[in-house]
Scaffold this motif. Structure first.
Motif, mmCIF file in Angstrom:
data_model
loop_
_atom_site.group_PDB
_atom_site.id
_atom_site.type_symbol
_atom_site.label_atom_id
_atom_site.label_comp_id
_atom_site.label_asym_id
_atom_site.label_seq_id
_atom_site.Cartn_x
_atom_site.Cartn_y
_atom_site.Cartn_z
ATOM 1 N N GLY A 1 0.785 -1.230 0.000
ATOM 2 C CA GLY A 1 0.000 0.000 0.000
ATOM 3 C C GLY A 1 0.813 1.274 0.000
ATOM 4 N N SER A 2 2.132 1.178 -0.163
ATOM 5 C CA SER A 2 2.980 2.376 -0.121
ATOM 6 C C SER A 2 2.592 3.375 -1.208
ATOM 7 C CB SER A 2 4.447 1.975 -0.303
ATOM 8 O OG SER A 2 5.257 3.117 -0.470
ATOM 9 N N ASP A 3 2.566 4.652 -0.839
ATOM 10 C CA ASP A 3 2.256 5.688 -1.818
ATOM 11 C C ASP A 3 3.485 6.101 -2.622
ATOM 12 O OD1 ASP A 3 3.645 7.037 0.157
ATOM 13 O OD2 ASP A 3 2.166 8.629 0.421
ATOM 14 N N LEU A 4 4.606 5.404 -2.417
ATOM 15 C CA LEU A 4 5.803 5.683 -3.219
ATOM 16 C C LEU A 4 5.836 4.882 -4.518
ATOM 17 C CD1 LEU A 4 8.551 5.784 -0.458
ATOM 18 C CD2 LEU A 4 7.801 7.701 -1.886
ATOM 19 N N VAL A 5 5.028 3.851 -4.638
ATOM 20 C CA VAL A 5 5.107 2.973 -5.806
ATOM 21 C C VAL A 5 4.846 3.739 -7.095
ATOM 22 C CG1 VAL A 5 4.157 0.942 -6.947
ATOM 23 C CG2 VAL A 5 4.462 0.935 -4.463
ATOM 24 N N ASP A 6 3.767 4.489 -7.162
ATOM 25 C CA ASP A 6 3.418 5.197 -8.402
ATOM 26 C C ASP A 6 4.453 6.258 -8.781
ATOM 27 O OD1 ASP A 6 1.208 3.620 -8.800
ATOM 28 O OD2 ASP A 6 -0.213 5.076 -7.967
ATOM 29 N N PRO A 7 4.914 7.089 -7.834
ATOM 30 C CA PRO A 7 5.947 8.070 -8.208
ATOM 31 C C PRO A 7 7.232 7.410 -8.714
ATOM 32 C CG PRO A 7 4.952 8.685 -6.128
ATOM 33 C CD PRO A 7 4.433 7.323 -6.454
ATOM 34 N N ILE A 8 7.667 6.358 -8.063
ATOM 35 C CA ILE A 8 8.914 5.718 -8.493
ATOM 36 C C ILE A 8 8.720 5.006 -9.825
ATOM 37 C CG2 ILE A 8 10.507 3.824 -7.920
ATOM 38 C CD1 ILE A 8 10.600 4.977 -5.096
ATOM 39 N N ASN A 9 7.542 4.431 -10.046
ATOM 40 C CA ASN A 9 7.262 3.867 -11.372
ATOM 41 C C ASN A 9 7.318 4.941 -12.448
ATOM 42 O OD1 ASN A 9 6.941 1.248 -10.503
ATOM 43 N ND2 ASN A 9 4.715 1.330 -10.429
ATOM 44 N N ALA A 10 6.801 6.123 -12.139
ATOM 45 C CA ALA A 10 6.837 7.217 -13.113
ATOM 46 C C ALA A 10 8.275 7.614 -13.419
ATOM 47 C CB ALA A 10 6.057 8.420 -12.581
ATOM 48 N N ALA A 11 9.117 7.644 -12.383
ATOM 49 C CA ALA A 11 10.522 8.001 -12.591
ATOM 50 C C ALA A 11 11.247 6.929 -13.397
ATOM 51 C CB ALA A 11 11.208 8.221 -11.245
#
Length: 260
Positions: free
Chosen positions: A225-235
Protein backbone atom coordinates in the motif's frame (compact mmCIF):
# COMPACT_ATOMS: atom_id res chain seq x y z
CA UNK A 1 13.26 2.55 12.02
CA UNK A 2 9.63 3.38 11.46
CA UNK A 3 8.00 3.44 8.07
CA UNK A 4 8.10 7.06 6.96
CA UNK A 5 5.33 7.14 4.36
CA UNK A 6 2.49 9.45 5.28
CA UNK A 7 -1.18 9.17 4.52
CA UNK A 8 -1.23 12.46 2.67
CA UNK A 9 -1.82 12.27 -1.06
CA UNK A 10 1.20 12.96 -3.26
CA UNK A 11 0.81 16.23 -5.13
CA UNK A 12 1.63 16.42 -8.81
CA UNK A 13 3.64 19.29 -10.22
CA UNK A 14 5.17 20.05 -13.57
CA UNK A 15 8.90 19.30 -13.56
CA UNK A 16 11.47 18.34 -16.16
CA UNK A 17 10.77 14.89 -17.55
CA UNK A 18 10.32 12.96 -20.75
CA UNK A 19 6.54 13.03 -20.35
CA UNK A 20 6.45 16.67 -19.23
CA UNK A 21 5.65 16.03 -15.58
CA UNK A 22 6.55 13.78 -12.66
CA UNK A 23 5.25 13.55 -9.09
CA UNK A 24 6.70 16.16 -6.73
CA UNK A 25 7.70 14.76 -3.32
CA UNK A 26 8.73 18.12 -1.84
CA UNK A 27 11.99 16.91 -0.29
CA UNK A 28 10.46 13.86 1.38
CA UNK A 29 12.96 11.43 2.94
CA UNK A 30 12.97 7.88 1.57
CA UNK A 31 14.71 5.28 3.76
CA UNK A 32 16.20 2.62 1.49
CA UNK A 33 17.57 -0.69 2.74
CA UNK A 34 20.05 -2.77 0.75
CA UNK A 35 22.48 -5.65 1.15
CA UNK A 36 25.59 -4.19 -0.55
CA UNK A 37 26.55 -7.68 -1.74
CA UNK A 38 25.36 -7.95 -5.34
CA UNK A 39 27.77 -6.31 -7.79
CA UNK A 40 27.40 -4.43 -9.98
CA UNK A 41 23.94 -3.49 -8.67
CA UNK A 42 25.14 -2.55 -5.18
CA UNK A 43 28.38 -3.40 -3.37
CA UNK A 44 31.33 -1.98 -1.43
CA UNK A 45 34.15 -0.97 -3.76
CA UNK A 46 37.90 -1.10 -3.14
CA UNK A 47 37.74 2.33 -1.48
CA UNK A 48 35.11 1.17 0.99
CA UNK A 49 32.32 3.14 -0.70
CA UNK A 50 28.82 1.78 -1.33
CA UNK A 51 28.29 2.05 -5.09
CA UNK A 52 26.50 0.41 -7.99
CA UNK A 53 23.76 0.56 -10.57
CA UNK A 54 20.96 0.75 -8.02
CA UNK A 55 22.64 3.55 -6.05
CA UNK A 56 22.97 5.63 -9.22
CA UNK A 57 19.41 4.84 -10.24
CA UNK A 58 18.04 5.77 -6.83
CA UNK A 59 19.97 9.06 -6.83
CA UNK A 60 18.47 9.86 -10.23
CA UNK A 61 14.97 8.92 -9.07
CA UNK A 62 15.31 11.14 -5.98
CA UNK A 63 16.50 14.04 -8.11
CA UNK A 64 13.59 13.73 -10.51
CA UNK A 65 11.00 13.42 -7.76
CA UNK A 66 12.56 16.01 -5.41
CA UNK A 67 13.17 13.51 -2.61
CA UNK A 68 16.09 12.75 -0.29
CA UNK A 69 17.44 9.24 0.27
CA UNK A 70 19.09 7.68 3.30
CA UNK A 71 20.45 4.14 3.32
CA UNK A 72 20.46 1.27 5.79
CA UNK A 73 22.10 -2.14 5.45
CA UNK A 74 20.50 -5.52 6.13
CA UNK A 75 20.98 -9.17 5.20
CA UNK A 76 19.00 -10.60 2.29
CA UNK A 77 16.99 -13.04 4.40
CA UNK A 78 15.80 -10.21 6.67
CA UNK A 79 15.07 -7.67 3.93
CA UNK A 80 11.64 -8.68 2.64
CA UNK A 81 10.19 -9.22 6.15
CA UNK A 82 11.62 -5.87 7.34
CA UNK A 83 10.19 -3.95 4.39
CA UNK A 84 6.89 -5.80 4.69
CA UNK A 85 6.66 -4.73 8.34
CA UNK A 86 7.25 -1.09 7.36
CA UNK A 87 10.70 -0.71 8.93
CA UNK A 88 11.97 0.80 5.66
CA UNK A 89 10.36 2.64 2.77
CA UNK A 90 12.06 0.71 -0.02
CA UNK A 91 14.31 -2.31 -0.52
CA UNK A 92 16.81 -2.84 -3.34
CA UNK A 93 19.20 -5.70 -4.01
CA UNK A 94 18.43 -7.11 -7.44
CA UNK A 95 15.10 -8.49 -6.19
CA UNK A 96 13.27 -10.73 -8.64
CA UNK A 97 9.60 -9.84 -9.09
CA UNK A 98 7.64 -12.93 -8.00
CA UNK A 99 4.02 -13.58 -7.13
CA UNK A 100 4.79 -15.13 -3.73
CA UNK A 101 6.82 -12.10 -2.70
CA UNK A 102 4.12 -9.77 -4.01
CA UNK A 103 1.80 -11.22 -1.38
CA UNK A 104 3.80 -9.47 1.37
CA UNK A 105 5.40 -6.47 -0.38
CA UNK A 106 4.54 -4.24 -3.32
CA UNK A 107 6.90 -4.16 -6.31
CA UNK A 108 7.83 -1.32 -8.59
CA UNK A 109 7.68 -1.85 -12.30
CA UNK A 110 10.71 -3.76 -13.54
CA UNK A 111 13.87 -1.71 -14.02
CA UNK A 112 15.94 -4.54 -15.50
CA UNK A 113 15.55 -7.99 -17.05
CA UNK A 114 18.34 -10.50 -16.61
CA UNK A 115 18.98 -14.13 -17.48
CA UNK A 116 20.16 -16.83 -15.06
CA UNK A 117 23.59 -18.28 -15.86
CA UNK A 118 25.95 -20.93 -14.46
CA UNK A 119 29.11 -19.46 -12.93
CA UNK A 120 32.03 -21.90 -12.48
CA UNK A 121 35.79 -21.81 -12.03
CA UNK A 122 37.82 -21.02 -15.10
CA UNK A 123 39.36 -24.50 -15.24
CA UNK A 124 36.10 -26.41 -14.78
CA UNK A 125 35.91 -29.32 -17.26
CA UNK A 126 33.70 -31.88 -15.49
CA UNK A 127 30.43 -30.41 -16.78
CA UNK A 128 29.36 -27.90 -19.38
CA UNK A 129 25.61 -27.65 -18.74
CA UNK A 130 22.91 -28.13 -16.11
CA UNK A 131 22.33 -31.78 -17.01
CA UNK A 132 26.03 -32.57 -16.62
CA UNK A 133 26.12 -30.94 -13.20
CA UNK A 134 22.98 -32.75 -12.04
CA UNK A 135 24.35 -36.13 -13.17
CA UNK A 136 27.44 -35.98 -10.92
CA UNK A 137 26.48 -36.42 -7.27
CA UNK A 138 29.91 -35.20 -6.13
CA UNK A 139 29.33 -31.68 -7.48
CA UNK A 140 28.04 -28.98 -5.10
CA UNK A 141 26.21 -25.69 -5.59
CA UNK A 142 26.17 -22.62 -3.31
CA UNK A 143 23.12 -20.38 -2.95
CA UNK A 144 21.40 -17.95 -0.61
CA UNK A 145 18.18 -19.42 0.81
CA UNK A 146 14.98 -17.93 -0.59
CA UNK A 147 16.61 -16.38 -3.65
CA UNK A 148 15.84 -16.99 -7.31
CA UNK A 149 19.19 -18.81 -7.84
CA UNK A 150 18.26 -21.14 -4.98
CA UNK A 151 14.90 -22.05 -6.51
CA UNK A 152 16.32 -22.38 -10.02
CA UNK A 153 19.04 -24.64 -8.64
CA UNK A 154 16.53 -26.81 -6.79
CA UNK A 155 13.86 -27.10 -9.47
CA UNK A 156 15.58 -26.47 -12.81
CA UNK A 157 18.96 -28.08 -12.16
CA UNK A 158 18.46 -30.66 -9.40
CA UNK A 159 15.59 -32.85 -8.23
CA UNK A 160 13.16 -30.39 -6.69
CA UNK A 161 14.15 -31.26 -3.11
CA UNK A 162 14.80 -28.00 -1.25
CA UNK A 163 16.76 -29.95 1.37
CA UNK A 164 19.08 -31.52 -1.21
CA UNK A 165 22.52 -31.72 0.49
CA UNK A 166 24.23 -30.75 -2.77
CA UNK A 167 23.08 -27.15 -2.19
CA UNK A 168 25.23 -25.36 0.37
CA UNK A 169 23.39 -22.40 1.88
CA UNK A 170 25.28 -19.17 2.52
CA UNK A 171 24.29 -15.78 3.88
CA UNK A 172 25.48 -13.54 1.03
CA UNK A 173 26.00 -13.78 -2.71
CA UNK A 174 29.61 -12.74 -2.22
CA UNK A 175 30.12 -15.74 0.08
CA UNK A 176 28.85 -18.11 -2.62
CA UNK A 177 31.40 -16.75 -5.11
CA UNK A 178 34.18 -16.99 -2.51
CA UNK A 179 33.25 -20.63 -1.91
CA UNK A 180 33.35 -21.27 -5.66
CA UNK A 181 36.79 -19.69 -6.01
CA UNK A 182 38.10 -21.70 -3.04
CA UNK A 183 36.86 -25.00 -4.50
CA UNK A 184 34.37 -25.61 -1.69
CA UNK A 185 31.53 -25.72 -4.25
CA UNK A 186 31.46 -26.18 -8.00
CA UNK A 187 28.62 -23.96 -9.22
CA UNK A 188 26.94 -20.67 -8.44
CA UNK A 189 23.80 -19.61 -10.27
CA UNK A 190 23.39 -15.89 -10.80
CA UNK A 191 21.81 -13.43 -13.16
CA UNK A 192 23.85 -12.66 -16.22
CA UNK A 193 24.65 -9.10 -15.19
CA UNK A 194 26.37 -10.03 -11.93
CA UNK A 195 27.89 -13.13 -13.49
CA UNK A 196 29.49 -11.21 -16.34
CA UNK A 197 30.85 -8.69 -13.85
CA UNK A 198 32.55 -11.40 -11.81
CA UNK A 199 33.97 -13.06 -14.91
CA UNK A 200 35.41 -9.76 -16.15
CA UNK A 201 37.08 -9.14 -12.78
CA UNK A 202 38.42 -12.68 -12.33
CA UNK A 203 41.32 -12.62 -14.83
CA UNK A 204 40.32 -16.05 -16.09
CA UNK A 205 39.48 -17.46 -12.66
CA UNK A 206 35.76 -17.71 -13.43
CA UNK A 207 33.64 -18.43 -16.49
CA UNK A 208 30.04 -18.99 -17.53
CA UNK A 209 29.00 -22.33 -19.02
CA UNK A 210 25.87 -23.85 -20.54
CA UNK A 211 22.64 -22.34 -21.76
CA UNK A 212 20.83 -19.58 -19.92
CA UNK A 213 18.29 -20.96 -17.49
CA UNK A 214 15.57 -18.37 -17.89
CA UNK A 215 14.89 -14.70 -17.34
CA UNK A 216 14.01 -12.65 -14.29
CA UNK A 217 12.71 -9.12 -13.86
CA UNK A 218 14.13 -6.95 -11.07
CA UNK A 219 12.10 -4.42 -9.09
CA UNK A 220 12.25 -2.33 -5.93
CA UNK A 221 10.08 -3.45 -3.00
CA UNK A 222 7.83 -1.42 -0.69
CA UNK A 223 5.49 -2.06 2.24
CA UNK A 224 2.05 -3.05 0.99
CA UNK A 225 0.00 0.00 0.00
CA UNK A 226 2.98 2.38 -0.12
CA UNK A 227 2.26 5.69 -1.82
CA UNK A 228 5.80 5.68 -3.22
CA UNK A 229 5.11 2.97 -5.81
CA UNK A 230 3.42 5.20 -8.40
CA UNK A 231 5.95 8.07 -8.21
CA UNK A 232 8.91 5.72 -8.49
CA UNK A 233 7.26 3.87 -11.37
CA UNK A 234 6.84 7.22 -13.11
CA UNK A 235 10.52 8.00 -12.59
CA UNK A 236 11.58 4.57 -13.89
CA UNK A 237 9.49 5.09 -17.02
CA UNK A 238 10.98 8.54 -17.48
CA UNK A 239 14.53 7.21 -17.13
CA UNK A 240 13.80 4.42 -19.58
CA UNK A 241 12.35 6.73 -22.21
CA UNK A 242 15.15 9.30 -22.08
CA UNK A 243 18.04 6.81 -22.22
CA UNK A 244 19.17 7.03 -18.59
CA UNK A 245 18.60 3.31 -17.94
CA UNK A 246 20.68 2.44 -21.00
CA UNK A 247 23.44 4.78 -19.83
CA UNK A 248 23.52 3.11 -16.39
CA UNK A 249 23.70 -0.32 -18.04
CA UNK A 250 26.67 0.82 -20.13
CA UNK A 251 28.45 2.31 -17.12
CA UNK A 252 28.06 -0.63 -14.75
CA UNK A 253 27.95 -3.67 -17.04
CA UNK A 254 30.35 -2.66 -19.79
CA UNK A 255 32.69 0.09 -18.55
CA UNK A 256 33.10 -0.56 -14.82
CA UNK A 257 35.71 -3.11 -13.75
CA UNK A 258 35.11 -4.81 -10.41
CA UNK A 259 38.08 -4.60 -8.10
CA UNK A 260 39.43 -1.32 -9.49
Amino acid sequence: MKFLATCAAIMLATVAGADGHLPELEGREIVVVTENAYPPLQFIDSNGDAVGWEYDAMAEIADRLNATVTYENISWDAMIPAVSEGQYDLGMTGITIREDRAEVVDFSDKYMTSEMVMLVRGDEDRFTDAAGFAADDDLLMAAQPGTTPFYVGVYDVLDGDEANPRIKLMETFGATVQALRAGDVDLVLTDGTAGNGYVEASDGGLKIVGEKLGTEDFGFIFPKGSDLVDPINAAIADMSSDGTIDALNTKWFLEYKLGE
